[in-house]
Design an enzyme around this catalytic site. Structure first.
Site, PDB file in Angstrom:
ATOM      1  CE  LYS A  50      -3.677  -2.495   2.166  1.00  0.00           C
ATOM      2  NZ  LYS A  50      -4.197  -2.845   3.711  1.00  0.00           N
ATOM      3  CD  GLN A  94      -3.361  -4.590   6.876  1.00  0.00           C
ATOM      4  OE1 GLN A  94      -3.220  -3.637   6.026  1.00  0.00           O
ATOM      5  NE2 GLN A  94      -3.722  -5.555   6.296  1.00  0.00           N
ATOM      6  CG  ASP A 117     -10.494  -1.264   4.254  1.00  0.00           C
ATOM      7  OD1 ASP A 117     -10.949  -1.221   3.402  1.00  0.00           O
ATOM      8  OD2 ASP A 117      -9.756  -1.988   4.680  1.00  0.00           O
TER       9      ASP A 117
END
Ligand code: NAD
Length: 289
Positions: A50, A94, A117
């Site tokens: 990422k 994460q 997200d």
């Protein structure tokens, strides 16, 4: 036919790069902050991927790495700091998090307008309510929807079966597909007659994290098969949740692992970061104006 996730991701990334350049022309650099806890090898790889893509596209990217034994207050404090940081448009925590941390509380602490997200309950709720307006949506499901669209897979009236119902993948996908008038069924560990259900699927999406879970006998001939799973075998090989060799000849379309859904997830994360930046600036401009 094998779906080329890398090609679609490249096209998305090219557009994102242009969007970033357009923002930079106004002295605005979109920024993403990724919090990672512990030394899970897969998390290290994902966050590095990422970070590298963000840099390649001109997005400012910062990683905050905490030791595995970090306490809840420290992570919450970092999230709140990033919420207030004007150079940060998107915050991602994460997964997985170590057991001592309360992931729910951490996700809930993220400013919904910086929720990279789309996992904040406010954003998930908006998605389920099929609300209009701008809000982030989970990146893997967004990537899958893009891929289905690119390959012109009809959704209205389609029978879709999703194996796995996580907040990150299965649940947002259910809403996205249902909002497009697909008939969606979840298959979980406790589902009875699983193969009977999966064999009825026009589109079968597998996101369970179990290598080889779906075999040829579980799939209807001509189905579209989307394999979300990423599993590393003891040999080091990466495989999905679908027995690719057995299913590929049956399916009309199938995603490989790697090179299917994975690249799209990261591409959508970058696109969403830029969108969050644009939406935030629009809101500020409307408040000021
Ligand atoms: P998760 O563990 O949070 O959820 C897995 C879901 O599958 C749960 O609902 C669980 O109950 C269900 N499940 C587990 N075993 C099952 C079985 N035998 N039969 C039916 N259902 C079963 O995982 P997740 O975050 O949703 O990820 C799932 C997989 O997708 C993992 O392999 C992960 O690495 C991968 N993943 C890939 C991407 C990508 O970009 N390609 C993104 C996210 C996750």
């Amino acid at each position: 036919m094998i779906i080329d996730g890398k090609k679609i991701a490249r096209e998305i990334n090219a557009k994102t790069r242009q969007q970033v350049a357009a923002l930079k022309a106004h002295q605005l650099t979109p920024g993403i902050a990724v919090i990672v806890v512990g030394d899970d090898p897969a998390s290290q790889i994902y966050t590095r991927t990422k970070h590298r893509l963000a840099q390649k596209l001109g997005i400012a990217s910062t990683r905050y790495h905490f030791p595995a034994d970090v306490d809840q207050a420290t992570v919450l404090q970092q999230v709140r700091k990033l919420n207030r940081d004007d150079s940060v448009d998107a915050i991602l925590v994460q997964a997985p998090l170590p057991a001592q941390l309360n992931g729910e509380e951490i996700v809930n602490a993220i400013d919904p307008a910086k929720d990279a997200d789309g996992l904040h309950p406010l954003n998930l709720g908006r998605l389920y309510a099929k609300q209009g307006g701008h809000y982030p949506v989970a990146c893997t499901p967004r990537g899958i929807m893009t891929l289905l669209k690119q390959y012109q897979v009809p959704l209205a009236g389609a029978n879709v079966v999703i194996v796995g119902r996580s907040l990150l993948v299965g649940k947002p996908l259910l809403a996205l597909l249902n909002n497009q008038n697909a008939t969606v069924t979840f298959v979980g560990r406790h589902t009875k007659k699983r193969a009977t259900l999966t064999r009825q699927a026009d589109i079968l999406i597998v996101a369970a994290g179990v290598p080889g879970l779906v075999k040829a006998g579980d799939v209807k001939a001509g189905a579209v098969v989307i394999d979300v799973g990423i599993n590393r075998l003891p040999s080091g090989k990466l495989v999905g949740d679908v027995d690719f060799a057995g299913v590929a000849s049956l399916a009309r379309l199938i995603t490989p692992v790697p090179g299917g859904v994975g690249p799209l997830t990261v591409a959508m994360l970058m696109r969403q970061t830029v969108e969050l930046a644009e939406w935030r600036r629009e809101r500020v401009a409307s408040l000021v104006g």
